[in-house]
Write an enzyme that holds these catalytic residues in place. Sequence first.
Site, PDB file in Angstrom:
ATOM      1  N   ASP A  54       0.840  -1.204   0.000  1.00 12.49           N
ATOM      2  CA  ASP A  54       0.000   0.000   0.000  1.00 12.49           C
ATOM      3  C   ASP A  54       0.873   1.251   0.000  1.00 12.49           C
ATOM      4  OD1 ASP A  54       0.828  -0.171   2.606  1.00 12.49           O
ATOM      5  OD2 ASP A  54      -1.165  -0.050   3.507  1.00 12.49           O
ATOM      6  N   SER A  55       2.212   1.052  -0.083  1.00 13.96           N
ATOM      7  CA  SER A  55       3.120   2.168  -0.368  1.00 13.96           C
ATOM      8  C   SER A  55       2.790   2.744  -1.751  1.00 13.96           C
ATOM      9  CB  SER A  55       4.584   1.719  -0.313  1.00 13.96           C
ATOM     10  OG  SER A  55       4.783   0.552  -1.086  1.00 13.96           O
ATOM     11  N   GLU A 192       9.516  -4.332  10.114  1.00 14.00           N
ATOM     12  CA  GLU A 192       9.903  -3.034   9.560  1.00 14.00           C
ATOM     13  C   GLU A 192      10.501  -2.144  10.642  1.00 14.00           C
ATOM     14  OE1 GLU A 192       7.056  -1.147   6.998  1.00 14.00           O
ATOM     15  OE2 GLU A 192       8.210   0.706   6.880  1.00 14.00           O
TER      16      GLU A 192
HETATM   17  O1  KIV Z   1       3.655  -1.093   1.520  1.00 20.12           O
HETATM   18  C1  KIV Z   1       4.821  -1.526   1.447  1.00 20.12           C
HETATM   19  O2  KIV Z   1       5.547  -1.282   0.474  1.00 20.12           O
HETATM   20  C2  KIV Z   1       5.303  -2.325   2.548  1.00 20.12           C
HETATM   21  C3  KIV Z   1       6.767  -2.665   2.579  1.00 20.12           C
HETATM   22  C4  KIV Z   1       7.563  -1.461   2.886  1.00 20.12           C
HETATM   23  C5  KIV Z   1       7.058  -3.796   3.494  1.00 20.12           C
HETATM   24  O3  KIV Z   1       4.552  -2.703   3.407  1.00 20.12           O
END
Ligand code: KIV
Length: 274
Positions: A54-55, A192
């Site tokens: 969700d990044s 994380e």
């Molecule tokens: O949303 C994302 O990209 C993530 C990673 C940073 C683990 O959760």
Amino acid sequence: MSTQGKKSRADKVTTQTVVDMKQSGDKISMLTAYDFTMAGIIDAAGIDVILVGDSASNVMAGFETTVPMTLDHMIYHTSCVVRGVERALVIADLPFMSYQVTTKEALISAGRMMKEAGAHAIKMEGGKSISSTVRRIVDAGIPVMGHLGLTPQSIYKFGTYKVRAKEDKEAEQLLSDAKRLEDAGVFSIVLEKIPSELAKKVTDSVSVPTIGIGAGPHCDGQVLVTHDMLGLNKDFSPRFLRRYADLHSSMTTAVDQYIKDVKSGDFPNENEQY
Ligand code: KIV
């Protein structure tokens, strides 16, 4: 039906593959993707796992946090990635508030991600508070990856993106959360931004693989946001990020040259016309 050109099922990375990799000591490589083209490049290069994180909220949509992402946004991005991938395991984030309200709603969200987007597994942030929901989703046949430490969907609770679990109390809670997730049936856990020694302790304490981001070298695998590791983003430079390319500069140079060529009339030339 011809299967020529298609990878056989035996070549594909599965949740069992990554669990086996922990046992054999093979490190697991994971990167994010949100679209067909990027997913295809990363998959063909041999990555083990692709996370439709969700990044996407920050990287693709330009939001400040991951909070605004909806289930429909994530289903769209995941379906684009799945169409670009032949070998890697594709895991999709369930976005904020698509699994926290009720277990029933979480199950429906997870089911949509599998049926409509074609994800191979889902990822959810949290420990104890979501463990019974995780168990229900796993029981329904949907593999779940956990996510502990810095959990960006809770940014308004934490207030900062600083390293988590530096104090003993929070570290103990994180270790206990990891065990609860393992008991609930997750096949893997993202850690994380936590101290390296704590990540080692968690990795040694659970039978499922841990995937670190800013969690040191002792995890069973590593994940980075692809746009960050390719240097597409100039403004984000946390200590854990290693840049493997400077695509921001390469793209700027290419676009600059294109503009010059259009303005000067150099493009298109006689070989570039009909
Ligand atoms: O949303 C994302 O990209 C993530 C990673 C940073 C683990 O959760």
